[in-house]
Design an enzyme around this catalytic site. Structure first.
Site, mmCIF file in Angstrom:
data_model
loop_
_atom_site.group_PDB
_atom_site.id
_atom_site.type_symbol
_atom_site.label_atom_id
_atom_site.label_comp_id
_atom_site.label_asym_id
_atom_site.label_seq_id
_atom_site.Cartn_x
_atom_site.Cartn_y
_atom_site.Cartn_z
ATOM 1 N N ASP A 302 0.852 -1.270 -0.043
ATOM 2 C CA ASP A 302 0.047 0.087 0.069
ATOM 3 C C ASP A 302 0.991 1.286 -0.075
ATOM 4 O O ASP A 302 1.561 1.409 0.945
ATOM 5 C CB ASP A 302 -1.087 0.092 1.350
ATOM 6 C CG ASP A 302 -2.093 0.790 1.082
ATOM 7 O OD1 ASP A 302 -2.406 1.525 0.036
ATOM 8 O OD2 ASP A 302 -2.893 1.036 2.016
ATOM 9 N N LYS A 351 -8.132 -1.445 3.554
ATOM 10 C CA LYS A 351 -7.535 -0.166 3.640
ATOM 11 C C LYS A 351 -7.353 0.181 5.106
ATOM 12 O O LYS A 351 -6.400 0.838 5.464
ATOM 13 C CB LYS A 351 -8.368 0.935 2.838
ATOM 14 C CG LYS A 351 -7.706 2.120 3.156
ATOM 15 C CD LYS A 351 -6.237 2.260 2.610
ATOM 16 C CE LYS A 351 -6.577 2.432 0.900
ATOM 17 N NZ LYS A 351 -5.152 3.018 0.250
ATOM 18 N N LYS A 392 -8.288 14.213 -2.869
ATOM 19 C CA LYS A 392 -8.753 13.588 -1.581
ATOM 20 C C LYS A 392 -8.789 14.572 -0.248
ATOM 21 O O LYS A 392 -7.722 15.291 -0.323
ATOM 22 C CB LYS A 392 -7.974 12.387 -1.112
ATOM 23 C CG LYS A 392 -8.577 11.510 -0.188
ATOM 24 C CD LYS A 392 -7.823 10.215 0.160
ATOM 25 C CE LYS A 392 -6.204 10.282 0.255
ATOM 26 N NZ LYS A 392 -5.757 9.034 0.708
ATOM 27 N N LYS A 464 2.533 1.725 3.455
ATOM 28 C CA LYS A 464 1.751 2.137 4.673
ATOM 29 C C LYS A 464 1.886 0.715 5.566
ATOM 30 O O LYS A 464 2.038 0.716 6.842
ATOM 31 C CB LYS A 464 0.253 2.352 4.444
ATOM 32 C CG LYS A 464 -0.081 3.415 3.879
ATOM 33 C CD LYS A 464 -1.669 3.330 3.890
ATOM 34 C CE LYS A 464 -2.362 4.666 3.397
ATOM 35 N NZ LYS A 464 -2.254 4.718 1.744
#
Length: 507
Positions: A302, A351, A392, A464
């Site tokens: 990620d 996520k 975003k 991540k």
């Protein structure tokens, strides 16, 4: 002061036409305990690094090439390669690679006459120039890259107009589509898919990789997943728990083998590095075992580009300053296809997991603040708001306990141009993954060099949820991740870590 090129003057470093060999003394500590007595012992271990300096012609194949990230990466490379400029209401814009660690960041190499001297990160070791990358890949949508770029609505219109002639003939290869692993709202895009059984899909991907390599005349290929976030695969005994079981499950068409895992298996069997840029558990135990067995690099998971990158900096600062974060609330809304896919609970859960674990090592580092088992309340929310598109919004609230029962609250608003932040990270991941395949290491006394472990911990700065070999500590603190990567590259050229002691100025 910036120096583009330099050479290390040391009897521990040898330069040749095709390699750099350095001998490096690694200073670390060993901690032992006997009863209540804890002993810390300094240890010095000699390592020898050998870096192949012959930069290959690199092919990069993106899974999800026709998505927002894939078209942005492609447009960015083409704009840089051809020197395309474009007008906006703010004036003339020129292409760059800002946001890329390898292309736009620097490292300190020392000082000269009291002035700090820096070098571009890409000057530490020979790396692929992104302008020279041959791009290709897969997508379940059959749109050509020019139409896909228009659909993404990321790049300025004037830039898009100039890129159309370069991108209209670029068409993704058919991809693997399994509606069981992504949101139902993606079905309308699935017009370009590989038919057949899971085994046939793997073989088709392998053939596509071989054909791409031959047609483009590249020396190496790196494959990166930037397609839809999948739901988590269930790890099941006899299905995906070992390499042999995973291969047998693919042959039998077991439903718990995801498209991303199928792509990764195809890459490993072809000897091609595979990087996962999404949060799902592509790297089930059987896949990791397969990569280790075949000594093929894998990395993930990620992309770390916006909210999580800030979190890995801020929480590290707070805990390191003796301040105790007790509540972390992270809210996001976005309107691109990633947001649309994440509106399904099963894909959002992937996520949520990758975003939530980012503070664990920082909390564990300070048991003065946190009792055993204690952890901050940590909530992550993601909502789909089509109007905002790729822009975003991320809002965070950090509440901490401070001196004498006080409270401190930090509230942050972060507008993240999602794909414009992710695209340079994609380039860093593939460039660094390729470079890692050219570095070998051995301990003092060992006869032969060997590659780093196939699970590429050194890519963790960009992800991540860093994938690490079993038994390896997971480090999420951004500064530590950056230092690890930079210092190992420094070791490859015989330079000590930049420890910031600056003793030469202390007396």
């Amino acid at each position: 002061m910036l120096v583009e090129n330099f050479k290390v003057n040391s009897d521990k470093v040898q330069y040749s036409n095709d390699s750099i060999v350095s001998k490096y003394q690694y200073e670390h500590t060993e901690v032992t305990q006997s009863g209540d007595a804890v002993t810390v012992t300094p240890v010095s271990t000699e390592y020898e690094f050998k870096t192949d300096t012959r930069v290959p012609k690199l092919g990069v194949m993106l899974v999800g090439w026709g998505g927002n990230n894939g078209t942005t990466v492609t447009g960015g490379i083409l704009a840089n390669k051809h020197g395309i400029t474009w007008m906006t209401k703010e004036g003339l814009r020129t292409p760059n690679y800002w946001g890329s660690l390898t292309q736009a960041a620097t490292c300190r190499v020392g000082n000269m006459n009291g002035e700090e001297v820096y070098t571009p990160f890409k000057s530490l070791l020979p790396m692929v120039n992104p302008n020279d990358i041959e791009l290709g890949g897969w997508d379940i949508s059959g749109l050509n890259l020019a139409d896909a770029m228009e659909r993404a609505q990321v790049l300025d219109v004037e830039l898009q107009r100039q890129l159309v002639p370069h991108m209209k003939d670029l068409v993704p290869l058919p991809g693997i589509y399994d509606p069981e692993f992504i949101a139902a709202n993606q079905s309308e895009r699935a017009t370009n898919v590989i038919k057949g059984s899971k085994h046939e899909q793997v073989e088709a991907v392998r053939a596509q990789i071989r054909q791409f390599k031959q047609e483009r005349g590249v020396d190496k290929i790196v494959v990166l997943w930037t397609a839809n976030t999948e739901r988590y695969s269930e790890v099941m005994e006899g299905v995906n728990d070992t390499a042999d079981n995973l291969i047998k499950s693919i042959e039998k068409g077991e439903k718990e083998v995801s498209p991303s895992t199928l792509h990764a298996v195809a890459c490993i069997l072809e000897g091609v590095p595979f990087v996962n840029g999404s949060p799902q558990n592509t790297f089930v135990p059987g896949l990791i075992e397969l990569a280790v067995k075949n000594n093929v690099l894998i990395g993930g998971d990620d992309f770390k580009s916006g909210q999580t990158k800030m979190k890995s900096v801020l929480v590290d600062f707070l805990v390191g300053a003796g301040i105790k974060p007790t509540s972390i609330v992270s809210y996001n809304h976005l309107g691109n296809n990633d947001g649309m896919n994440l509106s399904a609970p099963q894909t959002f859960r992937s996520k949520e997991i990758s975003k939530s674990n980012v503070v664990d090592d920082m909390v564990a580092s300070n048991s003065i603040l946190y009792a055993p088992g204690e952890h901050p309340d940590h909530t992550v929310v993601i909502k789909y708001v089509p109007y905002v598109g790729d822009s975003k919004r991320a809002m965070d609230e950090y509440t901490s306990e401070i001196f004498m029962g006080g409270r401190n609250t930090i509230v942050m608003h972060n507008t993240c141009e999602d794909s414009l932040l992710a695209a340079p990270i994609i380039l860093d991941l593939v460039i660094l993954a390729e470079l890692l395949t050219r570095i070998e290491v051995k301990k003092g006394g060992e006869a032969d060099f060997q590659n780093f472990h196939p699970v590429a911990v050194l890519l963790s700065y960009l992800t991540k949820a860093p994938l690490v070999p079993e038994g390896t500590p997971v480090v999420n603190a951004l500064a530590k991740q950056r230092a690890m990567l930079e210092n190992i590259f420094r070791a490859c050229i015989g330079l000590a870590p930049d420890n910031n002691m600056m003793l030469e100025f202390k007396n």
